[in-house]
Motif scaffolding. Structure first.
Motif, PDB file in Angstrom:
ATOM      1  N   GLY A 155      -9.431  12.475   3.920  1.00  0.00           N
ATOM      2  CA  GLY A 155      -8.215  12.213   4.672  1.00  0.00           C
ATOM      3  C   GLY A 155      -7.227  11.404   3.847  1.00  0.00           C
ATOM      4  N   THR A 156      -5.961  11.659   4.046  1.00  0.00           N
ATOM      5  CA  THR A 156      -4.932  10.995   3.247  1.00  0.00           C
ATOM      6  C   THR A 156      -4.009  10.167   4.126  1.00  0.00           C
ATOM      7  N   TYR A 157      -3.486   9.113   3.550  1.00  0.00           N
ATOM      8  CA  TYR A 157      -2.637   8.176   4.269  1.00  0.00           C
ATOM      9  C   TYR A 157      -1.479   7.782   3.354  1.00  0.00           C
ATOM     10  N   GLY A 169       0.830  -1.186   0.000  1.00  0.00           N
ATOM     11  CA  GLY A 169       0.000   0.000   0.000  1.00  0.00           C
ATOM     12  C   GLY A 169       0.868   1.242   0.000  1.00  0.00           C
ATOM     13  N   VAL A 170       0.624   2.141  -0.931  1.00  0.00           N
ATOM     14  CA  VAL A 170       1.431   3.346  -1.076  1.00  0.00           C
ATOM     15  C   VAL A 170       0.736   4.556  -0.456  1.00  0.00           C
ATOM     16  N   SER A 171      -0.550   4.706  -0.805  1.00  0.00           N
ATOM     17  CA  SER A 171      -1.284   5.870  -0.327  1.00  0.00           C
ATOM     18  C   SER A 171      -2.763   5.633  -0.496  1.00  0.00           C
ATOM     19  N   CYS A 172      -3.556   6.408   0.219  1.00  0.00           N
ATOM     20  CA  CYS A 172      -5.008   6.300   0.119  1.00  0.00           C
ATOM     21  C   CYS A 172      -5.619   7.657   0.405  1.00  0.00           C
ATOM     22  N   ILE A 173      -6.746   7.928  -0.249  1.00  0.00           N
ATOM     23  CA  ILE A 173      -7.510   9.122   0.064  1.00  0.00           C
ATOM     24  C   ILE A 173      -8.937   8.698   0.345  1.00  0.00           C
ATOM     25  N   ALA A 174      -9.429   9.130   1.495  1.00  0.00           N
ATOM     26  CA  ALA A 174     -10.754   8.723   1.934  1.00  0.00           C
ATOM     27  C   ALA A 174     -11.830   9.456   1.148  1.00  0.00           C
TER      28      ALA A 174
END
Length: 126
Positions: free
Chosen positions: A57-59, A47-52
């Protein structure tokens, strides 16, 4: 039909930048979280990144924190991954994925997502 398409990959020298796009169709984009994953030879999918969806929200994975930025354009049903200061270890096939209800603590787990697109290759030369 749900579709996700990743694009924007390419060959870049270390220290360079790329912007990946994930274009989508077939679902209510605003209601879905979008994640980016990558798969490198001999390694597990990461997993590199995520946006809700709701609050945007970003991860980020620790390995890309401070170098990658994820964003979404709800009007275009598209999520972007701006990648800067690229390193050879960023070389991988990058995928985007979507899910309607995401436990944000599990954003980096592939099994958290329902739909997947085809990947785009990113190659970083040293």
């Amino acid at each position: 039909e749900v579709q996700l398409q990743a694009s924007g990959g390419g060959l870049v020298q270390a220290g360079g930048s790329l912007r990946l796009s994930c274009t989508t169709r077939g679902f209510i984009f605003d209601d879905y979280a979008i994640g980016w994953f990558r798969l490198a030879p001999g390694k597990e999918r990461e997993g590199v990144s995520c946006i809700a969806s709701a609050d945007g929200g970003t991860y980020y994975a620790d390995s890309v924190q401070g170098r990658f930025t994820i964003s979404r354009d709800n009007a275009k049903n598209t999520v972007y991954l701006q990648m800067t200061n690229l390193k050879p270890e960023d070389t991988a096939l990058y995928y985007c994925a979507s899910v309607a209800h995401l436990w944000t603590k599990d954003w980096g787990l592939p099994e958290s997502y329902n739909y997947w697109g085809q990947g785009t290759q990113v190659t970083v030369s040293s």
